[in-house]
Enzyme design. Sequence first.
Site, short mmCIF file in Angstrom:
data_model
loop_
_atom_site.label_atom_id
_atom_site.label_comp_id
_atom_site.label_asym_id
_atom_site.label_seq_id
_atom_site.Cartn_x
_atom_site.Cartn_y
_atom_site.Cartn_z
N HIS A 61 -6.97 -22.52 -10.55
CA HIS A 61 -6.45 -21.16 -10.42
C HIS A 61 -6.78 -20.55 -9.08
CE1 HIS A 61 -9.78 -18.21 -10.61
NE2 HIS A 61 -10.45 -19.18 -11.21
N CYS A 62 -6.03 -19.50 -8.76
CA CYS A 62 -6.26 -18.70 -7.58
C CYS A 62 -6.00 -17.24 -7.98
CB CYS A 62 -5.35 -19.14 -6.42
SG CYS A 62 -3.58 -18.97 -6.74
N ARG A 63 -5.58 -16.43 -7.06
CA ARG A 63 -5.34 -15.02 -7.38
C ARG A 63 -4.07 -14.85 -8.22
NH1 ARG A 63 -2.49 -10.80 -4.72
NH2 ARG A 63 -3.34 -8.75 -5.23
#
Length: 105
Positions: A61-63
């Site tokens: 995941h990221c933002r």
Amino acid sequence: MKETTVKELAELKASGADFQLIDVREENEFEIAEIGGELIPMNTIPGNIDNISRDKKVVIHCRSGKRSGDVINWLEQNHGFENLYNLKGGILAYADEIDNSLTKY
């Protein structure tokens, strides 16, 4: 690319399932909000291939889901990974749907 929703991730975490959660954001972003993942910033992924599991589900995941999607595409194309899932909507979706105490940025 395979994806998982934030609700599915919350269920995985609650069930105690054996999976790996990787956060590919930068350290300063991780300090603002994090959901228990292992921090491996996107630009360090090539040097951390051996730290990414090949024998269990790996949620990246990221933002928002863009950088993690790029990382997954790169890992699948260049290193043959088949067990990677992008967190749809990233930590922003997690903050909206699962844990609204997380700081959104």
